[in-house]
Design a protein around this motif. Structure first.
Motif, PDB file in Angstrom:
ATOM      1  N   LEU A 141       0.775  -1.326  -0.004  1.00  0.00           N
ATOM      2  CA  LEU A 141       0.175  -0.045   0.088  1.00  0.00           C
ATOM      3  C   LEU A 141       0.821   1.294  -0.018  1.00  0.00           C
ATOM      4  N   VAL A 142       0.264   2.361  -0.449  1.00  0.00           N
ATOM      5  CA  VAL A 142       1.127   3.570  -0.725  1.00  0.00           C
ATOM      6  C   VAL A 142       0.130   4.825  -0.398  1.00  0.00           C
ATOM      7  N   VAL A 143       0.543   5.816   0.135  1.00  0.00           N
ATOM      8  CA  VAL A 143      -0.267   7.024   0.235  1.00  0.00           C
ATOM      9  C   VAL A 143       0.432   8.159  -0.815  1.00  0.00           C
ATOM     10  N   VAL A 148       3.150  13.633  -3.859  1.00  0.00           N
ATOM     11  CA  VAL A 148       4.206  12.666  -3.444  1.00  0.00           C
ATOM     12  C   VAL A 148       3.591  11.332  -2.978  1.00  0.00           C
ATOM     13  N   ILE A 149       4.315  10.288  -3.552  1.00  0.00           N
ATOM     14  CA  ILE A 149       3.766   8.957  -3.355  1.00  0.00           C
ATOM     15  C   ILE A 149       4.757   8.108  -2.382  1.00  0.00           C
ATOM     16  N   SER A 150       4.358   7.698  -1.257  1.00  0.00           N
ATOM     17  CA  SER A 150       5.242   7.196  -0.389  1.00  0.00           C
ATOM     18  C   SER A 150       4.625   5.736   0.025  1.00  0.00           C
ATOM     19  N   PRO A 151       5.420   4.642   0.622  1.00  0.00           N
ATOM     20  CA  PRO A 151       4.875   3.627   1.264  1.00  0.00           C
ATOM     21  C   PRO A 151       4.058   3.771   2.528  1.00  0.00           C
ATOM     22  N   ILE A 152       3.058   3.000   2.765  1.00  0.00           N
ATOM     23  CA  ILE A 152       2.361   3.620   3.998  1.00  0.00           C
ATOM     24  C   ILE A 152       2.880   2.742   5.087  1.00  0.00           C
ATOM     25  N   ASP A 153       2.665   3.528   6.506  1.00  0.00           N
ATOM     26  CA  ASP A 153       3.262   2.892   7.580  1.00  0.00           C
ATOM     27  C   ASP A 153       2.264   1.999   8.104  1.00  0.00           C
TER      28      ASP A 153
END
Length: 200
Positions: A141-143, A148-153
């Motif tokens: 999953l990404v946010v 800006v696309i970044s991996p989800i925590d």
């Protein structure tokens, strides 16, 4: 509604052995509202008789609910009205039955409240059910924030109690119409409910 009326009628005590309790005009009104024909109500009144006199307000109400001129005429003449002693006895019987129903409703409410409290206690004692679900999506999953696309925590998402999944496609016209509405809803609701998350 007819079942309710049958239960209501069964709950009242009989005024004497083998004699059914006379009807109030309120019960006559309920019968008409629930779909009984004027003819069937008239047959019931003929057998059981009535307690009340017909006043203008009740007359108007009965006419609105479909009372025939014949039924209104019978009620206006008072020919099927019981004597005052029998009427008083029927009113007292109805009051006792109403008090009994009210007491039963109160008891049902108390029991329902106790069950609700037990369920709430069980719900707070349950471990998070979203953790296994989030493990299935771990690293996938990404946010996207401010382009800006970044991996989800995942550690944050595993603590959520309610996760909604929304599937959409750019080629789907209803999706294109609904997605902005959903985003607007999410932006309004999410800050107030940190236990909620939406995965698109």
């Amino acid at each position: 509604m007819r079942l309710f009326l049958l239960c209501l009628a069964a709950s009242f005590a009989l005024t004497s052995v083998g004699a059914p309790r006379p009807l109030s005009l309120k019960e006559v009104s309920l019968m008409l509202r629930s779909g009984y024909s004027s003819e069937s109500v008239l047959r019931e009144i003929t057998e059981r008789r009535v307690v009340d006199s017909l006043d203008p307000a009740m007359r108007k109400s009965l006419v609105e609910f479909g009372a025939s001129p014949q039924l209104i005429s019978v009620l206006e003449t008072g020919e099927l009205r019981v004597d005052e002693a029998t009427a008083e006895k029927a009113r007292q019987s109805a009051a006792v039955a109403a008090a009994r129903r009210e007491e039963q409703a109160e008891q049902t409410f108390r029991e329902g409240t106790a069950v609700s409290r037990e369920r709430a206690a069980l719900a707070t004692a349950k471990p998070s059910t979203t953790a296994p679900l989030m493990n299935a999506f771990k690293g996938k999953l990404v946010v996207c924030r401010d382009s800006v696309i970044s991996p989800i925590d995942n550690s944050v998402e595993e603590k959520k109690k309610l996760i909604a999944f929304y599937f959409s496609a750019h080629w789907c016209p209803p999706c294109r119409k609904f997605t902005p509405q959903l985003v607007d809803y999410y932006n309004r609701v999410a800050p107030q409910h940190p236990e909620f998350e939406l995965i698109f």
